[in-house]
Write an enzyme that holds these catalytic residues in place. Sequence first.
Site, PDB file in Angstrom:
ATOM      1  N   ASP A 262       4.891   2.677 -10.722  1.00  0.00           N
ATOM      2  CA  ASP A 262       5.422   1.434 -10.177  1.00  0.00           C
ATOM      3  C   ASP A 262       5.483   0.321 -11.226  1.00  0.00           C
ATOM      4  OD1 ASP A 262       6.442  -0.170  -8.084  1.00  0.00           O
ATOM      5  OD2 ASP A 262       4.972   0.606  -6.655  1.00  0.00           O
TER       6      ASP A 262
ATOM      7  N   ASP B 256      12.718  -2.400  -2.584  1.00  0.00           N
ATOM      8  CA  ASP B 256      12.279  -1.413  -1.612  1.00  0.00           C
ATOM      9  C   ASP B 256      13.190  -1.378  -0.382  1.00  0.00           C
ATOM     10  OD1 ASP B 256      10.164  -1.014  -3.291  1.00  0.00           O
ATOM     11  OD2 ASP B 256       8.650  -1.891  -1.980  1.00  0.00           O
TER      12      ASP B 256
END
Length: 494
Positions: free
Chosen positions: A148, A208
């Site tokens: 991430d 996202d």
Amino acid sequence: MASLSVSVIVGLLVGSTIGVNNGLARTPQMGWNNWNSLGCDVSDSLLLDTSAKLVSSGLRDVGYTYVVLDDCWSAGRRDSDQWLLADRKKFPRGMKAVADDIHALGLLFGMYSSAGEMTCARFAGSLDFESQDAQAFASWGVDYLKYDNCYHMGRFGTPQISYNRYDVMWKALNATGRPILYSLSNWGEDYVHTWGMSLANSWRMSGDIYDAFTRPDALCSCDDAKDPHCIAPGTHCSVLSIMNRVSAFSDRAQPGGWNDLDMLEVGNGGMTDDEYKAHFSMWAALKSPLLMGHDLRTMSPTTLTILNNPAIIAISQDPLGLAVNLARRDTNVKKDKYGMGETHLWTGQLAGGDQVVILFNAADQDIHMSASLEEIFYYEGPEGSAPQAKQAWDVYDLWAGRMDIETAQKILVDDDDLRSREQLLKEANWYNSSAMSYKEGLKSGDSRLLGKKTSSIAAGGTLSVLVKRHSAEAFRLRNPGGKTARYSVAKDEL
């Protein structure tokens, strides 16, 4: 892949782990990740119960082989040497035991970290600890790393800065000697679609996703979602927003490296059946990794019949590895309650000379949509100059063979009895990619991968179909006269 032991897989690939091509994700990876539905609610039992459900539901045997544990698994670093520690309350046996149990089911194990001082949930990150963290992952038997972008300490702002930050972990993973699929989650920052393929098997290209088909949100902040210069490091990006954003660089997908449109929302409850079918069809055709994001332990029969469609998965796993491109976008249609409404024509080349066509309707009404052969084959010659536009084509509906709900219900009810489930799938004549790969199935012309023939298009003709509100119609076109010469930019694996 599920029919091979992990030791055999490692043996086959370990010699090719160095360099851009690490031998992994030659077609987009498939599996499951807990984040969309369960967030930080993770445990040893969750991973093992989910793994068992992948097998018993038949999902492993249509290609979903990775079980990926997202954030919140860590207890930080050991004071004495700063090695990562797993949370012993959540994982009392440690991560190696979890990995061993997952591998024993013919599945592969994935874990998560961040290229920052902390993960997004504020656990220990891997920035400046890449070498020892990669060694830890390898020692635990990890096959996949989702990496991430949170708390990166300001190390972003140009492609070179971001590339260098992610390259450290790429080299550290390769140095372990274990094949570990490397999946970047940097939200499309610093033009990752231009450099991700140099060091990763997939790269997130947007903020996202959330469980919405068209609903816009300020947290997914691009005014023009398809603008490659747009920075959208947020969240709450709809299916439509992500599709429009990737349309500007959908052609960057390639075997071994894929645009990652984020995890699937199918089964999480925020969309209709038609919307979920369209979502799944588009992610497959755009060659995104297909990581399910719902709780498999409570999966409905309807959800199963979307995710196990071999004719759609065969588009994802097509060995040519080319994503569809956006041929037409029309915004002059009825808007929904969010002020959103548009239709798309997506088209792309498949191995063996076939073509995939998707008519996508995000308008607030049913629409009769059409696509001429001139438009469908525009990439190989504009204004009807492509030779394919002058040929006849058979049309195969990729959703016509969807599993019936009654069979799916029996599979989910009888899932503790593997022999009963296997018999149900055998009676349904369901495709098993553990027994025959999609590449081999397509090469042999397996009808379960092709869809159902529903019509034909004459040379110079047009495909026309009613597309319901917030849905998509997906087709495979096949030349009844046999394979034709195609404009080629990649090796045809068939």
